[in-house]
Write a protein that holds these residues in place. Structure first.
Motif, PDB file in Angstrom:
ATOM      1  N   SER A 716     -34.760 -12.784  49.697  1.00  0.00           N
ATOM      2  CA  SER A 716     -33.855 -11.964  48.883  1.00  0.00           C
ATOM      3  C   SER A 716     -32.401 -12.322  49.173  1.00  0.00           C
ATOM      4  CB  SER A 716     -34.101 -10.480  49.158  1.00  0.00           C
ATOM      5  OG  SER A 716     -33.202  -9.690  48.419  1.00  0.00           O
ATOM      6  N   LYS A 717     -32.062 -12.446  50.445  1.00  0.00           N
ATOM      7  CA  LYS A 717     -30.683 -12.801  50.793  1.00  0.00           C
ATOM      8  C   LYS A 717     -30.382 -14.232  50.362  1.00  0.00           C
ATOM      9  CE  LYS A 717     -27.371 -13.014  54.573  1.00  0.00           C
ATOM     10  NZ  LYS A 717     -27.142 -12.885  56.035  1.00  0.00           N
ATOM     11  N   ALA A 718     -31.371 -15.139  50.536  1.00  0.00           N
ATOM     12  CA  ALA A 718     -31.161 -16.532  50.121  1.00  0.00           C
ATOM     13  C   ALA A 718     -30.901 -16.611  48.622  1.00  0.00           C
ATOM     14  CB  ALA A 718     -32.364 -17.374  50.518  1.00  0.00           C
ATOM     15  N   PHE A 719     -31.668 -15.863  47.823  1.00  0.00           N
ATOM     16  CA  PHE A 719     -31.451 -15.833  46.373  1.00  0.00           C
ATOM     17  C   PHE A 719     -30.036 -15.339  46.058  1.00  0.00           C
ATOM     18  CE2 PHE A 719     -36.248 -15.418  45.720  1.00  0.00           C
ATOM     19  CZ  PHE A 719     -36.381 -16.717  45.249  1.00  0.00           C
ATOM     20  N   PHE A 720     -29.602 -14.317  46.764  1.00  0.00           N
ATOM     21  CA  PHE A 720     -28.248 -13.787  46.531  1.00  0.00           C
ATOM     22  C   PHE A 720     -27.202 -14.866  46.778  1.00  0.00           C
ATOM     23  CE2 PHE A 720     -24.460 -11.943  48.632  1.00  0.00           C
ATOM     24  CZ  PHE A 720     -23.894 -11.319  47.541  1.00  0.00           C
ATOM     25  N   MET A 721     -27.342 -15.590  47.915  1.00  0.00           N
ATOM     26  CA  MET A 721     -26.361 -16.615  48.247  1.00  0.00           C
ATOM     27  C   MET A 721     -26.406 -17.777  47.240  1.00  0.00           C
ATOM     28  SD  MET A 721     -24.758 -15.289  50.676  1.00  0.00           S
ATOM     29  CE  MET A 721     -23.662 -16.678  50.883  1.00  0.00           C
ATOM     30  N   ILE A 722     -27.597 -18.114  46.752  1.00  0.00           N
ATOM     31  CA  ILE A 722     -27.700 -19.147  45.716  1.00  0.00           C
ATOM     32  C   ILE A 722     -26.977 -18.683  44.452  1.00  0.00           C
ATOM     33  CG2 ILE A 722     -29.309 -20.367  44.197  1.00  0.00           C
ATOM     34  CD1 ILE A 722     -31.347 -20.250  46.537  1.00  0.00           C
ATOM     35  N   GLY A 723     -27.200 -17.413  44.084  1.00  0.00           N
ATOM     36  CA  GLY A 723     -26.501 -16.857  42.930  1.00  0.00           C
ATOM     37  C   GLY A 723     -24.996 -16.916  43.100  1.00  0.00           C
ATOM     38  N   GLU A 724     -24.508 -16.629  44.322  1.00  0.00           N
ATOM     39  CA  GLU A 724     -23.073 -16.673  44.590  1.00  0.00           C
ATOM     40  C   GLU A 724     -22.521 -18.071  44.363  1.00  0.00           C
ATOM     41  OE1 GLU A 724     -20.925 -13.645  46.633  1.00  0.00           O
ATOM     42  OE2 GLU A 724     -21.806 -13.604  44.616  1.00  0.00           O
ATOM     43  N   ASN A 725     -23.268 -19.077  44.841  1.00  0.00           N
ATOM     44  CA  ASN A 725     -22.773 -20.438  44.700  1.00  0.00           C
ATOM     45  C   ASN A 725     -22.827 -20.916  43.245  1.00  0.00           C
ATOM     46  OD1 ASN A 725     -22.011 -21.835  47.389  1.00  0.00           O
ATOM     47  ND2 ASN A 725     -23.804 -20.585  47.891  1.00  0.00           N
ATOM     48  N   PHE A 726     -23.857 -20.549  42.471  1.00  0.00           N
ATOM     49  CA  PHE A 726     -23.884 -20.876  41.050  1.00  0.00           C
ATOM     50  C   PHE A 726     -22.741 -20.161  40.328  1.00  0.00           C
ATOM     51  CE2 PHE A 726     -28.435 -22.298  41.388  1.00  0.00           C
ATOM     52  CZ  PHE A 726     -28.226 -23.561  40.866  1.00  0.00           C
ATOM     53  N   ASN A 727     -22.425 -18.958  40.753  1.00  0.00           N
ATOM     54  CA  ASN A 727     -21.299 -18.212  40.179  1.00  0.00           C
ATOM     55  C   ASN A 727     -20.006 -18.978  40.407  1.00  0.00           C
ATOM     56  OD1 ASN A 727     -19.910 -16.185  38.902  1.00  0.00           O
ATOM     57  ND2 ASN A 727     -20.523 -14.571  40.322  1.00  0.00           N
ATOM     58  N   ARG A 728     -19.856 -19.524  41.613  1.00  0.00           N
ATOM     59  CA  ARG A 728     -18.652 -20.297  41.920  1.00  0.00           C
ATOM     60  C   ARG A 728     -18.602 -21.577  41.080  1.00  0.00           C
ATOM     61  NH1 ARG A 728     -20.350 -18.980  47.482  1.00  0.00           N
ATOM     62  NH2 ARG A 728     -19.056 -17.241  48.220  1.00  0.00           N
ATOM     63  N   LEU A 729     -19.785 -22.134  40.814  1.00  0.00           N
ATOM     64  CA  LEU A 729     -19.853 -23.340  39.972  1.00  0.00           C
ATOM     65  C   LEU A 729     -19.648 -23.009  38.487  1.00  0.00           C
ATOM     66  CD1 LEU A 729     -22.866 -25.201  41.638  1.00  0.00           C
ATOM     67  CD2 LEU A 729     -20.478 -25.957  41.607  1.00  0.00           C
ATOM     68  N   GLY A 730     -19.634 -21.729  38.127  1.00  0.00           N
ATOM     69  CA  GLY A 730     -19.461 -21.309  36.736  1.00  0.00           C
ATOM     70  C   GLY A 730     -20.739 -21.343  35.935  1.00  0.00           C
ATOM     71  N   ASP A 731     -21.868 -21.538  36.613  1.00  0.00           N
ATOM     72  CA  ASP A 731     -23.156 -21.567  35.918  1.00  0.00           C
ATOM     73  C   ASP A 731     -23.706 -20.138  35.925  1.00  0.00           C
ATOM     74  OD1 ASP A 731     -25.688 -21.934  34.951  1.00  0.00           O
ATOM     75  OD2 ASP A 731     -26.110 -23.740  36.154  1.00  0.00           O
ATOM     76  N   LEU A 732     -23.255 -19.346  34.884  1.00  0.00           N
ATOM     77  CA  LEU A 732     -23.606 -17.937  34.860  1.00  0.00           C
ATOM     78  C   LEU A 732     -25.087 -17.704  34.593  1.00  0.00           C
ATOM     79  CD1 LEU A 732     -20.494 -16.528  32.957  1.00  0.00           C
ATOM     80  CD2 LEU A 732     -20.961 -16.479  35.395  1.00  0.00           C
ATOM     81  N   ASN A 733     -25.722 -18.574  33.835  1.00  0.00           N
ATOM     82  CA  ASN A 733     -27.151 -18.413  33.591  1.00  0.00           C
ATOM     83  C   ASN A 733     -27.940 -18.475  34.906  1.00  0.00           C
ATOM     84  OD1 ASN A 733     -26.996 -18.092  30.791  1.00  0.00           O
ATOM     85  ND2 ASN A 733     -26.952 -20.321  30.441  1.00  0.00           N
ATOM     86  N   GLN A 734     -27.635 -19.509  35.705  1.00  0.00           N
ATOM     87  CA  GLN A 734     -28.311 -19.639  37.003  1.00  0.00           C
ATOM     88  C   GLN A 734     -27.904 -18.506  37.950  1.00  0.00           C
ATOM     89  OE1 GLN A 734     -30.693 -21.527  37.949  1.00  0.00           O
ATOM     90  NE2 GLN A 734     -30.788 -22.956  36.232  1.00  0.00           N
ATOM     91  N   ALA A 735     -26.638 -18.138  37.858  1.00  0.00           N
ATOM     92  CA  ALA A 735     -26.154 -17.068  38.741  1.00  0.00           C
ATOM     93  C   ALA A 735     -26.912 -15.771  38.467  1.00  0.00           C
ATOM     94  CB  ALA A 735     -24.657 -16.878  38.550  1.00  0.00           C
TER      95      ALA A 735
END
Length: 852
Positions: A716-735
């Motif tokens: 769960s925490k790993a998924f959150f951190m992956i979402g954070e990094n996709f958010n930083r990349l601007g990939d909102l779908n993945q985020a």
């Protein structure tokens, strides 16, 4: 079997009186000749010693034990009028510690002891005029046993005739003195003719005029009767009037002996007069047969006065001059006692054992062995003390009944060694021997303590209940109450259905502590109840309150066991506090608690976990130098490398916090390579991912977190951190996808909500809104606000919700969100101004529409 004798005062007769007269002649009438004394000096090897005299058990009689170093011949003299029976021993000596004593007994009033040259007389003074008296010798141990039982019936009754005729019905008691005078005319002494007896008495009469015999006899009689002050005066008068008499030497030594007995029997013995008298006798009459005995007494006096060098010189000189002296053993005993007093415990022990090798029944040497053990005990050499105690008990168990302290001290050593069963054996024995004493009460409490430490609370409860009721208000009674309260703290649910006790102290421990704290018997009890209260608070996890009570004990100083207990408990309280605050991320309370501990100037904390947690608290508030100092302490103390992985990772995080991302990456990679078995591998991966994030390498960070997902380590925490990094990349779908995965992977029934879940809800809503998914975004934001109303993102949530409502033409809902944000006490000022501006715009637009 030794000889025995029944003496009933009703059978007072000629033979008894004759025997008494012969004894008088043999003991006190000097024979004519050059020395004018009767030489009763035995060969040294035949000398016996009276080691001790004490009362023994018997159901009917008063039993007296006279303990001897060896068998001895003795005579019994009965003075019926004086209610006195004397044992006269030839070739004997008194141990210096044998003293006259007075008793509270139905048959025995007192006994008195005296040594005259090589004769020892033990005078037994009876309570009753008509007594039965039995005596005999026992072996193993060697001792004379005396049994006494008396009544108040008259000695002799005779008929008295009336004026003209005999009246058999009239009887009167005749004083014993009259009976004696009536029977002396018929005296006959076996082995001595009347003519020979008359010659002895005639010669004695002739000698009286020139030798001062009458004055000497008066002094001697006072000496025999223990009229010490009178005897001293009479001996002094004799020596002044008859300095050249053949009896002058005897008088000088007897005067010194009387002075010694007078000083020795005082509560605080005074020896100065005796020492002066002995020294006079030794200077004036150096050739007397009493000289050797007098030298022994002078050495003993020096020993008692604390002049060890002088005493040692006299003892050693006596042994050197006459190694076969009858007093050699007494001198060796004195030397052993001197070594004991000088703390030469091994030398003293060996000296006592040497004496016992040749005289195994020597009571003083047996006592000496136990005194060595007791001295070692007092010096806290407990191991060696126990060895000597155990040997002594095995060889001379009777000493345990003579000195109950032996039981108590052995029990204390066993107690310290946590051998509670052996300790209880000796504590119980001490209580049985000395039940009414304060030390007996203390032994009872120690028995309770032994059960308490074994967590046998039912037995402990029973013992302390008895103790609390024994001598109420005393120190030991209050101690029993404190322990009852302590049991109530430790096990408040004992099965006490079948036990009838008054256990208010057990059921209300803190009330008991309060009561005793107000009225403690002494400082130790106050300290005891303070310590118990602190421990009770510690067990209830009321750590700060506990520390407050422990601090009260610190002024007692390091030599106090209360200080040591308080110090240890304060340290334990700090460890508990730091651990609790660490779980709650209460870093400032950790540092406050540690600073308070430092101010007490106690020993440094050496608990590794606590040191790590204090270092982490310093690191959390960016005091990196202090944090590193604690990590270095841990590294130095952690010989088993229990915390090396945790400290290593903390140093990596420290680099990360200081934005030294390359160093943080090195630490993470080094950890992953070298700590492959560590339970903190996932933390190292997180550190590596965070170092990538810090340098903008978001894809590498995502790849690192995906390894955690694959390993199913907190996905769960790993998924959150992956979402954070996709958010930083601007990939909102993945985020949005991974934010939702984080929420789905979270175990909603696990209890406490993980820290990453509240921001996951909020950021999922933000990402959906930014990605144009307004409806779903609005629902997620509303859910986040309801689920986590205190999270810091709630204000941004309100601003985002207001914008969503505006876009959906829900102006009223938008106004409510903006108004709440503008009025919020926790919102950032910029957010509040933005909300106020948006709210003003909504109101202006509404007014403008109304105008149109």
């Amino acid at each position: 079997m030794g000889k025995s004798m029944n003496v009933n005062f009703k059978t007072y007769g000629t033979k008894t009186f004759a025997w008494g007269l012969l004894t008088w002649i043999l003991l006190f009438v000097p024979a004519r000749g050059v020395s004018q004394t009767l030489d009763l000096q035995p060969p040294p090897e035949e000398m016996a010693r009276v080691d001790s005299i004490h009362i023994g058990p018997h159901p009917d009689f008063t039993r007296i034990y006279i303990n001897l170093s060896r068998r001895v011949d003795y005579r019994v003299n009965a003075d019926f009028y004086q209610k006195k029976v004397s044992l006269v021993m030839n070739a004997a000596e008194l141990s210096p510690r044998v003293r006259s004593r007075i008793f509270k007994d139905v048959n025995l009033e007192k006994y008195e002891v005296v040594q005259i040259g090589n004769l020892v007389e033990i005078a037994i003074f009876l309570k009753n005029p008509n007594s039965r008296f039995i005596h005999f010798i026992q072996d193993k141990p060697t001792r004379i046993v005396l049994d006494i039982k008396g009544t108040q019936k008259p000695f002799i009754t005779t008929r008295v005739a009336g004026k003209g005729e005999a009246d058999s019905s009239v009887r009167r008691e005749v004083p014993v003195r009259e009976a004696v005078q009536a029977e002396t005319a018929a005296v006959s002494i076996p082995g001595m003719s009347p003519k020979k007896l008359r010659e002895i008495l005639q010669k004695d009469a002739e000698d009286k005029a020139t030798s001062g015999r009458d004055d000497y006899d008066k002094a001697l009689k006072a000496f025999q009767k223990k009229e010490d002050s009178k005897a001293i005066q009479l001996f002094q008068k004799f020596l002044k009037n008859f300095p050249d008499s053949a009896l002058a030497g005897n008088a000088a030594y007897l005067k010194a002996e009387t002075e010694f007995q007078l000083g020795f029997t005082q509560i605080n013995p005074v020896y100065e007069a005796a020492l002066s008298a002995y020294q006079f006798a030794l200077r004036r009459y150096p050739d007397s047969r009493f000289q050797d005995h007098a030298l022994l007494k002078v050495a003993f006096i020096f020993q008692e006065l604390g002049y060890g060098l002088e005493a040692r010189a006299l003892y050693e000189d006596g042994l050197r001059r006459n190694p076969k002296s009858p007093y050699s053993e007494a001198r060796n005993l004195g030397l052993a006692q001197l070594r004991l007093k000088e703390k030469g415990y091994d030398d003293a022990y060996n000296a006592f054992k040497k004496i016992l090798k040749t005289s195994p029944e020597n009571i003083d040497a047996q006592k000496g062995i136990f005194e060595v053990a007791q001295s070692l005990y007092e010096e806290k050499h407990f191991g060696r003390a126990l060895e000597v105690f155990e040997e002594g008990v095995e060889r001379w168990p009777s000493q345990l009944n003579v000195d109950p302290r032996i039981h108590f001290q052995m029990a204390e050593i066993y107690f310290r060694k946590k051998l509670h069963k052996q300790a209880r054996f000796h504590y119980f024995a001490h209580v049985n021997l000395n039940p009414e004493s304060e030390e007996g009460h203390r032994a009872l409490n120690r028995i309770g303590d032994s059960y308490f430490l074994e967590e046998n609370y039912e037995n402990s409860l029973a013992i302390f209940d008895d103790s609390s009721k024994l001598n109420p208000g005393s120190r030991e009674s209050q101690y029993g109450l404190i322990r009852l309260a302590d049991i109530g703290v430790r096990d408040p649910a004992l099965p006490l259905k079948n036990i009838v006790f008054d256990l208010s102290a057990y059921y209300h421990p803190f009330d008991t502590y309060n009561q005793i704290e107000k009225t403690p018997v002494d400082q130790d009890i106050l300290a005891e109840v303070t310590l118990s209260r602190g421990v009770a608070l510690l067990k209830e996890h009321r750590f700060l309150e506990a520390v407050k009570y422990f601090k009260r004990l610190l002024p007692l100083g390091p030599n106090s066991h209360f200080y040591q207990e308080a110090k240890n408990n304060i340290r334990q309280a700090l460890i508990f506090l730091v651990d609790r605050y660490s779980e709650q991320e209460g870093y400032l309370p950790i540092l406050y608690s540690y600073a308070d501990y430092q101010n007490l100037r106690l020993e440094p904390i050496d608990n590794l976990k606590t040191l790590v947690q204090i270092g982490e608290a310093y690191q959390a508030i960016s005091m990196y130098q202090e944090a590193v100092q604690f990590y270095q302490k841990v590294k130095k103390l952690d010989v088993r490398r229990l915390y090396s992985d945790r400290v290593f990772l903390n140093l990596g995080r420290l680099h990360l916090e200081q934005k030294n991302y390359a160093d943080a990456e090195i630490v993470a990679r080094t950890f992953l390579a070298n700590f492959t078995r560590s339970s903190r591998m996932s933390e190292a991966v997180e550190l590596l991912a965070a170092s990538y994030e810090g340098r903008g390498n978001y894809q590498s960070a995502i790849d690192s977190y995906l390894t955690l997902v694959d390993a199913e380590v907190n996905p769960s925490k790993a998924f959150f951190m992956i979402g954070e990094n996709f958010n930083r990349l601007g990939d909102l779908n993945q985020a949005t996808h991974y934010y939702q995965e984080a929420i789905d992977a979270y175990d909603h029934g696990a209890g406490a909500v993980p820290k990453h879940i509240p921001p996951t809800y909020h950021k999922l809503g933000f990402a959906l809104f930014k990605n144009g998914e307004l409806v779903r975004g609005k629902e997620i934001l509303k859910a986040a606000k309801e689920l986590f109303p205190e999270h810091w993102l709630k204000d941004w949530n309100s601003l985002q919700l207001a914008e969503a409502y505006q876009q959906n033409q829900e102006t009223e809902n938008a106004g409510k969100e903006l108004d709440q944000l503008a009025q919020s006490a926790t919102a950032d000022d910029i957010l509040k101004r933005a909300a106020k501006t948006e709210l003003d715009m909504l109101q202006w637009e509404k007014q403008f529409k109304d105008l149109l």
